[in-house]
Design an enzyme around this catalytic site. Structure first.
Site, PDB file in Angstrom:
ATOM      1  N   HIS A 134       0.839  -1.205   0.000  1.00 34.17           N
ATOM      2  CA  HIS A 134       0.000   0.000   0.000  1.00 34.17           C
ATOM      3  C   HIS A 134       0.877   1.259   0.000  1.00 34.17           C
ATOM      4  O   HIS A 134       0.531   2.255  -0.622  1.00 34.17           O
ATOM      5  CB  HIS A 134      -0.916   0.010   1.232  1.00 34.17           C
ATOM      6  CG  HIS A 134      -1.939  -1.073   1.188  1.00 34.17           C
ATOM      7  ND1 HIS A 134      -3.259  -0.846   0.876  1.00 34.17           N
ATOM      8  CD2 HIS A 134      -1.839  -2.408   1.390  1.00 34.17           C
ATOM      9  CE1 HIS A 134      -3.931  -1.989   0.899  1.00 34.17           C
ATOM     10  NE2 HIS A 134      -3.079  -2.955   1.217  1.00 34.17           N
ATOM     11  N   ASP A 176      -5.812   5.851   1.316  1.00 36.77           N
ATOM     12  CA  ASP A 176      -5.989   4.486   0.827  1.00 36.77           C
ATOM     13  C   ASP A 176      -7.445   4.073   1.025  1.00 36.77           C
ATOM     14  O   ASP A 176      -7.982   4.195   2.142  1.00 36.77           O
ATOM     15  CB  ASP A 176      -5.043   3.565   1.624  1.00 36.77           C
ATOM     16  CG  ASP A 176      -4.914   2.191   1.014  1.00 36.77           C
ATOM     17  OD1 ASP A 176      -5.950   1.593   0.698  1.00 36.77           O
ATOM     18  OD2 ASP A 176      -3.778   1.716   0.871  1.00 36.77           O
TER      19      ASP A 176
END
Ligand code: UDP
Length: 483
Positions: free
Chosen positions: A38, A137
């Site tokens: 991520h 995110d």
């Protein structure tokens, strides 16, 4: 592959030339989730945005603060607490970790924003809120509320494929709520027919069920209509049909900005952009490169299960013997914590034809001409890297979105084969693994997969190069920030 690419990275990752297209006040806040898969794409996104003149502040939490290389020239870093520094967190379950992470970051992000707003209002000439956009995110949907409470526009960044998100979306809209049988086929718009083994494991795999992860796969849709834009680490031609379908279903345009691979492995526009600037583990670069330099072109099977997956001991044993029996040269990443699962004396036994390391620079390995095949757990970054570098794959998905990614490798992009799990034994057997490797690497059977891999490599580069679909979307994003 250009030899320069496999030399060791040196110096800062990116030297950014500020463009005059945006004003000095254009600042954005980018908050990746702490995992390797991520952090990397959102850091690369930040570098690309900085190259277009936007000032980026990257928010990271205490857990990942030691793993990042900072780059004053491309982005500023602010560290906030995720609560990990208080006491021993080793015994926490995933559920407890996620709950704590959510609770603490809600406060610490708000505090950071308040401090920044105060600082900017005390600075003569500065605008009231210095941040034009908050990019987070999509797996941390609660953060958009924090941005909204402080009057900052927000945009989720999807670090998974659009196909996977489309499946989550339809599931949460009510499709296939009753668990299908093992042999049923699910027909969803713009996706190939899917079996139960092809959809993300959070939906039906009860053995590996994590309610928080399941819930965040649902909650990522809760506020999309209010987002300034939707950003996606994919590219138009890779997922054209499903992107079109999602755009019309969500009534929102989707900005594809991927693949977020360091520039020197794709368009080579930024000559110091050689790595992700983030490593959870220390890569054993020299040993890998020296060993690869001694191998014949296309002769090496590179094997990695990413930063998180942890195959069972039985499965590791089958992989080990499958690799050995395939009789090809092997470069295998086995994390320190997994080493005890290897058969006794396995590492010594393959030393003629193999190397086992605890972490490597995967991009440099995949870019090396000796590598002919990638046995992968099908994490989204690993797949984008293999596609971008033209390496065919043996797909061995473990959980989460990896199952869907594996389906696409085999049936849609046609760049590899998927290992079948023996249902009775609950693992993929050594014979099956060796067979898949041979199928990919053999001259005849692997030919079409190699051709398809080279096609995707060209298309990935075109997407991020000047005027490509992802590059144009980045320009559009910068223009939006100016409005
Ligand atoms: N990676 C690496 N060295 C290794 C193994 C993996 O640099 O030895 C990197 C890889 O390049 C990729 C990331 O770790 O960018 C893994 O992300 P992915 O989404 O594939 O899987 P995850 O770790 O999230 O399951």
């Amino acid at each position: 592959m250009d030899k320069a690419l496999i030399d060791r990275p040196t110096g800062p990752a990116v030297v950014v030339q500020n463009s005059s297209a945006v004003s000095d006040q254009t600042q954005i806040l980018v908050f990746p989730s702490p995992g390797q898969g991520h952090m990397s794409p959102m850091i690369q996104f930040s570098k690309r945005l900085a190259s277009k003149g936007v000032r980026v502040t990257l928010v990271i939490t205490t857990t990942s603060s030691n793993s990042i290389q900072t780059h004053a020239n491309s982005f500023k870093v602010e560290v906030i607490s995720d609560g990990s520094e208080q006491g021993n967190k080793k015994s926490e379950t995933i559920e407890e970790y996620l709950e704590r992470f959510r609770r603490v970051t809600t406060h610490t992000l708000a505090n950071l924003i308040i401090t920044k707003i105060k600082t900017s209002t005390c600075t003569p000439g500065a605008s009231e809120s210095e941040f034009k956009l908050f990019v987070y995110d999509s797996s941390m949907p609660w953060l958009s509320d924090v941005a909204q409470q402080h009057g900052i526009a927000f945009a989720p960044f999807f670090t998974q494929s659009c196909a996977v998100t489309a499946i989550y979306h339809q599931f949460h809209q009510g499709a296939f709520m009753t668990e299908p049988s093992a042999t049923a086929t699910m027909l969803l718009p713009c996706l190939p027919p899917l079996g139960i083994k092809d959809v993300p494991s959070f939906l039906y795999d009860h053995a590996k069920s994590y309610p928080s992860l399941f819930n965040s796969s649902r909650d990522q849709f809760s506020n999309l209509s209010e987002a300034k834009c939707l950003l996606w680490n994919t590219f138009d031609l890779l997922e054209d049909e499903v992107l079109e379908w999602m755009t019309s279903t969500l009534s929102r345009s989707i900005m594809t900005i991927g693949p977020t691979i360091p520039s020197m492995f794709l368009d080579k526009r930024f000559e110091d952009d050689l790595d992700y600037s983030f490593n959870l583990y220390s890569p054993n670069v020299d040993a890998c490169m020296k060993w690869l330099d001694c191998q014949e072109n296309g002769s090496v099977v590179y094997v990695s299960f990413g930063s998180y997956a942890s195959p069972s001991k039985d499965q590791m044993e089958e992989i080990a013997w499958g690799l050995k029996n395939s009789n090809y040269n092997i470069l295998w990443v086995v994390k320190q914590s997994e080493k005890e699962k290897l058969p006794i004396n396995f590492v010594e036994g393959i030393s003629e034809k193999g190397l086992v390391v605890s972490w490597c620079s995967q991009l440099q390995v995949l870019a090396h001409k000796a590598v002919g095949c990638f046995v992968t757990h099908c994490g989204w970054n690993s797949i984008l890297e293999a596609l971008s570098l033209g390496v065919p794959m043996v797909a061995m998905p473990q959980w989460s979105d990896q199952t869907t990614n594996a389906k696409f490798i085999e049936d849609v992009w046609k760049t590899g084969v998927r290992v079948k799990v023996n249902e009775k034994l609950g693992v993929a057997t050594r014979d099956e693994i060796a067979w898949c490797i041979t199928t990919v690497l053999e001259e005849g059977s692997g030919m079409e997969m190699r051709k398809a891999s080279l096609k995707w490599k060209r298309l990935a580069k075109e997407a991020v190069d000047v005027g490509g679909s992802s590059d144009k979307n980045m320009d559009e994003l910068v223009a939006k920030l100016e409005l």
